[in-house]
Design a protein around this motif. Sequence first.
Motif, PDB file in Angstrom:
ATOM      1  N   ASP A 185      45.439  27.161  34.752  1.00 44.57           N
ATOM      2  CA  ASP A 185      46.042  27.563  36.027  1.00 44.57           C
ATOM      3  C   ASP A 185      45.934  29.084  36.164  1.00 44.57           C
ATOM      4  N   THR A 186      44.812  29.518  36.735  1.00 43.39           N
ATOM      5  CA  THR A 186      44.515  30.952  36.811  1.00 43.39           C
ATOM      6  C   THR A 186      45.517  31.708  37.665  1.00 43.39           C
ATOM      7  N   THR A 230      48.892  32.051  36.027  1.00 46.86           N
ATOM      8  CA  THR A 230      48.811  32.964  34.886  1.00 46.86           C
ATOM      9  C   THR A 230      48.796  34.418  35.349  1.00 46.86           C
ATOM     10  N   TYR A 231      47.936  34.713  36.298  1.00 47.88           N
ATOM     11  CA  TYR A 231      47.816  36.089  36.784  1.00 47.88           C
ATOM     12  C   TYR A 231      49.088  36.542  37.507  1.00 47.88           C
ATOM     13  N   GLN A 232      49.648  35.672  38.330  1.00 54.87           N
ATOM     14  CA  GLN A 232      50.837  36.068  39.094  1.00 54.87           C
ATOM     15  C   GLN A 232      52.058  36.222  38.191  1.00 54.87           C
ATOM     16  N   THR A 233      52.145  35.424  37.138  1.00 56.34           N
ATOM     17  CA  THR A 233      53.241  35.590  36.180  1.00 56.34           C
ATOM     18  C   THR A 233      53.122  36.938  35.488  1.00 56.34           C
ATOM     19  N   HIS A 278      37.147  37.309  42.003  1.00 58.51           N
ATOM     20  CA  HIS A 278      36.724  38.032  40.803  1.00 58.51           C
ATOM     21  C   HIS A 278      37.001  39.529  40.928  1.00 58.51           C
ATOM     22  N   GLU A 279      36.889  40.049  42.152  1.00 57.11           N
ATOM     23  CA  GLU A 279      37.126  41.479  42.358  1.00 57.11           C
ATOM     24  C   GLU A 279      38.578  41.846  42.074  1.00 57.11           C
ATOM     25  N   VAL A 280      39.499  41.070  42.599  1.00 56.06           N
ATOM     26  CA  VAL A 280      40.930  41.348  42.398  1.00 56.06           C
ATOM     27  C   VAL A 280      41.314  41.163  40.928  1.00 56.06           C
ATOM     28  N   LYS A 281      40.801  40.096  40.312  1.00 57.39           N
ATOM     29  CA  LYS A 281      41.129  39.844  38.904  1.00 57.39           C
ATOM     30  C   LYS A 281      40.556  40.932  37.989  1.00 57.39           C
ATOM     31  N   SER A 282      39.373  41.422  38.333  1.00 61.78           N
ATOM     32  CA  SER A 282      38.787  42.521  37.545  1.00 61.78           C
ATOM     33  C   SER A 282      39.625  43.783  37.698  1.00 61.78           C
TER      34      SER A 282
END
Length: 214
Positions: free
Chosen positions: A62-63, A66-69, A191-195
Amino acid sequence: MPLKIKYTVVLFFLVLFICTTGNTQATEQNFDCLKIDNQGLLKQSFDSFEKDLFHHYKFNNDTIRTYQTFLNEVYSLSINLRELPSKNSIRLARIYKKKATDRNSLWVLLSQYDEEMVASKNTSGPKTTQQKEEEVLTFNYRGGFIQCLKNNSNSEGFKDIVNTLELDGNVSPSLIAQRLHDLPREEFNTHEVKSFIAFDIYYSILLVIEKAFG
């Protein structure tokens, strides 16, 4: 060849052409900015970041959760910085820190970043240089990597965040994390935001705390 068969053949090739063109455009728009580093350090760092994140939060694949947590804990100042980073991520952070005296690196001295802005406004008078022990690092929002992320993103909200940071690099990761967290779901899961989160949030924090890991 009967007219109906000819029409079917033409229609087939037309659809094939449209699909091929669409895939080509999507590929061009979604260029992986991690590849601008010929040495592979950016890709290695991003992979280490994601490995740390998924290992720590244990939300399986659950990407978004995970990122928002992670972002929630950053802007609420509840993040566990003793358990989250791996030895590999700390090692990579130290590599970036050593390169921070170069104006073209991912992180630069805040004093240099401010001097560039002062010069662009034609402000007279030299700026007093801070002592080395007081120097603060800031992510190089005007550098090639972040500009690549911005230019390849379809999120106006993300671009607005970067534009703001280009003018003032002295913004805390917690405030940046909150703005990123509030992006629409479809804009956030790119991908841009996660990077951007990997480097401007995660590694920016690790550059500050790496001394605590011996």
